[in-house]
Design an enzyme around this catalytic site. Structure first.
Site, PDB file in Angstrom:
ATOM      1  N   HIS A  33      30.290  21.826  -4.601  1.00  0.00           N
ATOM      2  CA  HIS A  33      29.120  22.684  -4.390  1.00  0.00           C
ATOM      3  C   HIS A  33      28.267  22.628  -5.647  1.00  0.00           C
ATOM      4  O   HIS A  33      28.647  23.144  -6.694  1.00  0.00           O
ATOM      5  CB  HIS A  33      29.577  24.126  -4.116  1.00  0.00           C
ATOM      6  CG  HIS A  33      28.494  24.981  -3.530  1.00  0.00           C
ATOM      7  ND1 HIS A  33      27.361  25.310  -4.210  1.00  0.00           N
ATOM      8  CD2 HIS A  33      28.395  25.580  -2.301  1.00  0.00           C
ATOM      9  CE1 HIS A  33      26.594  26.080  -3.454  1.00  0.00           C
ATOM     10  NE2 HIS A  33      27.203  26.260  -2.277  1.00  0.00           N
ATOM     11  N   THR A 106     -19.104  -1.125  13.866  1.00  0.00           N
ATOM     12  CA  THR A 106     -18.173  -0.417  14.752  1.00  0.00           C
ATOM     13  C   THR A 106     -17.445  -1.468  15.571  1.00  0.00           C
ATOM     14  O   THR A 106     -18.031  -2.482  15.957  1.00  0.00           O
ATOM     15  CB  THR A 106     -18.911   0.554  15.702  1.00  0.00           C
ATOM     16  OG1 THR A 106     -19.855  -0.165  16.489  1.00  0.00           O
ATOM     17  CG2 THR A 106     -19.641   1.636  14.902  1.00  0.00           C
ATOM     18  N   HIS A 107     -16.161  -1.247  15.800  1.00  0.00           N
ATOM     19  CA  HIS A 107     -15.313  -2.224  16.498  1.00  0.00           C
ATOM     20  C   HIS A 107     -15.279  -3.560  15.756  1.00  0.00           C
ATOM     21  O   HIS A 107     -15.020  -4.612  16.354  1.00  0.00           O
ATOM     22  CB  HIS A 107     -15.785  -2.458  17.939  1.00  0.00           C
ATOM     23  CG  HIS A 107     -15.925  -1.201  18.743  1.00  0.00           C
ATOM     24  ND1 HIS A 107     -14.858  -0.606  19.379  1.00  0.00           N
ATOM     25  CD2 HIS A 107     -16.999  -0.411  18.980  1.00  0.00           C
ATOM     26  CE1 HIS A 107     -15.276   0.493  19.987  1.00  0.00           C
ATOM     27  NE2 HIS A 107     -16.574   0.637  19.758  1.00  0.00           N
ATOM     28  N   SER A 232      -0.159 -17.806  -6.633  1.00  0.00           N
ATOM     29  CA  SER A 232       0.593 -18.787  -7.422  1.00  0.00           C
ATOM     30  C   SER A 232       0.306 -20.207  -6.960  1.00  0.00           C
ATOM     31  O   SER A 232       0.528 -21.171  -7.695  1.00  0.00           O
ATOM     32  CB  SER A 232       2.094 -18.510  -7.321  1.00  0.00           C
ATOM     33  OG  SER A 232       2.534 -18.624  -5.968  1.00  0.00           O
ATOM     34  N   GLU A 244      -4.167  -3.184  -1.349  1.00  0.00           N
ATOM     35  CA  GLU A 244      -3.019  -3.462  -0.473  1.00  0.00           C
ATOM     36  C   GLU A 244      -1.818  -2.632  -0.891  1.00  0.00           C
ATOM     37  O   GLU A 244      -1.029  -2.184  -0.037  1.00  0.00           O
ATOM     38  CB  GLU A 244      -2.699  -4.953  -0.519  1.00  0.00           C
ATOM     39  CG  GLU A 244      -3.744  -5.799   0.197  1.00  0.00           C
ATOM     40  CD  GLU A 244      -3.575  -7.292  -0.028  1.00  0.00           C
ATOM     41  OE1 GLU A 244      -4.077  -8.069   0.788  1.00  0.00           O
ATOM     42  OE2 GLU A 244      -2.936  -7.684  -1.026  1.00  0.00           O
TER      43      GLU A 244
END
Length: 409
Positions: A33, A106-107, A232, A244
């Site tokens: 505990h 849009t879209h 790389s 990201e």
């Protein structure tokens, strides 16, 4: 309720530095505990007359939940100013780019013209709202609980609420109104949800930057410092890696919302099904959102905006982005909306198939030339005239953000 002299002895022992994690671990190995082991290790360093009063009237979660609140309080003291700073930086960027006409999408398709600064104004307003939300939730989540085993304050009796009020005041928390053995987990879920909401806004910004940095669009770019490598294998790449990273961490933060909601329904006055995961959830979301704020602040502060490319992108469709305004001009000349709509669409599709400029196609079509003069048509194809209320909106956002964040900046 505890003699003052005894209270001082307990305080001195608690702050002596003689209570070690090693000893607590030894005691926990026996008792299984964690809180009891902490209390026992403190008791070992106190005089006999003080030992009976250690942990008096309390249960483990009086300590755990109250210290959780202290940690959330301290985390918000770090996070909230950074949210405010983010809002302020975005508002300044909005003002800086307020007069630049840009493609509104849009879209994923060209829709109409916006002020480029309007993107930043949208983000600034939401970050300021997060400051407001943090202020509002403090009274609900920063809870001090000292009401014992099942929330009745049984051992302290009539004095239990006054004890809790005084403890809360000293700890800069809010006294619990009613609890079971634990603070209701709706409070923790709200904390986690608000941080996840901040994370989602940061990811919204990150995704727009990532999209606008795509080679085909190229309107913005993260700072690319000297010596940095994008790939790389491909030396010429400049990847939006920081944005990201924000997107990646936001997914992890959001996943903790589901866990915190699962912790709300507990058996009777409580069980332990919430305990283990909360040791990860609360610090994890706090640390990750802090990291995301640090990262996004650097991204926006050093963001490279390519005004030349913004203007070039307006004309990728050879003027078809002005279709909304051509439609409006015909309607104002008395042409029924859907008659005008079909003519605007028809000529646009024909111009696209032939690869000609939309303005030239309109001038050579009777549906338009019979209603609009060449001068009127030319006037339509001026992007600076179509920013609408953008400047006023950006100005209003600036004022609102400054008012909200002024105590932090």
């Amino acid at each position: 309720m505890i003699p003052k002299a005894v209270g001082k002895k307990i305080l001195n022992a608690a702050t002596s530095g003689k209570i070690t994690a090693k000893r607590i671990k030894q005691l926990e190995a026996k008792s299984d505990h964690d809180t009891a082991a902490l209390v026992e290790s403190l008791s070992e360093k106190c005089t006999k007359d003080a030992r009976p009063w250690i942990h008096y009237g309390l249960t483990s979660n009086d300590l755990v939940d109250t210290s959780n609140s202290m940690q959330m309080r301290d985390a918000l003291q770090i996070i909230e100013p950074k949210v405010a700073k983010m809002a302020s930086i975005l508002a300044k960027k909005a003002a800086k780019h307020s007069k630049i006409p840009a493609v509104g999408r849009t879209h994923g398709q060209h829709a109409s013209i916006i002020s480029f600064g309007l993107k930043f104004a949208n983000w600034a307003a939401e970050m300021a709202k997060h400051v407001e939300r943090i202020e509002e939730i403090k009274k609900r989540i920063l809870i001090c609980k000292t009401l014992g085993v099942v929330g009745t304050g049984s051992l302290m009796g009539a004095k239990s609420l006054e004890v809790q009020r005084r403890a809360a005041k000293r700890l800069k928390l809010f006294p619990a109104e009613v609890t079971t053995q634990v603070v209701p987990r709706e409070r923790y879920a709200e904390y986690v949800f608000e941080l996840a909401l901040i994370g989602a806004t940061l990811e919204k910004i990150a995704i727009e930057i990532r999209n606008l940095q795509r080679t085909e669009i190229g309107e913005v770019a993260e700072q690319f410092k000297k010596g940095q490598m994008g790939s790389s294998a491909v030396p010429v790449k400049r990847n939006p890696i920081k944005s990201e990273r924000v997107s990646s961490l936001s997914k992890l933060v959001r996943s903790q919302v589901a866990v915190s909601f699962e912790n709300i329904p507990l058996w009777h006055e409580r069980d332990l099904s919430n305990s283990a995961n909360e040791r990860f959830v609360i610090p994890t979301v706090s640390i990750l959102v802090d990291e995301m704020l640090e990262t996004m602040t650097k991204i926006i502060s050093n963001l490279m905006v390519n005004e030349k490319r913004i203007v070039e992108n307006l004309y990728i469709t050879k003027g078809q982005i002005f279709a909304e305004f051509v439609l409006e001009a015909l309607i104002k000349k008395g042409v029924p909306r859907f008659v005008a709509y079909r003519d605007v669409q028809r000529v646009a599709f024909e111009a696209n198939d032939k690869g000609i400029f939309y303005k030239d196609a309109i001038k050579n079509d009777k549906a338009f030339s019979s209603k609009l003069t060449e001068k009127e048509i030319d006037a339509i194809f001026s992007p600076e005239k179509h920013l609408g209320a953008s400047p006023a909106i950006i100005s209003n956002v600036q004022k609102s953000v400054q008012k909200t964040v002024k105590k932090f900046i």
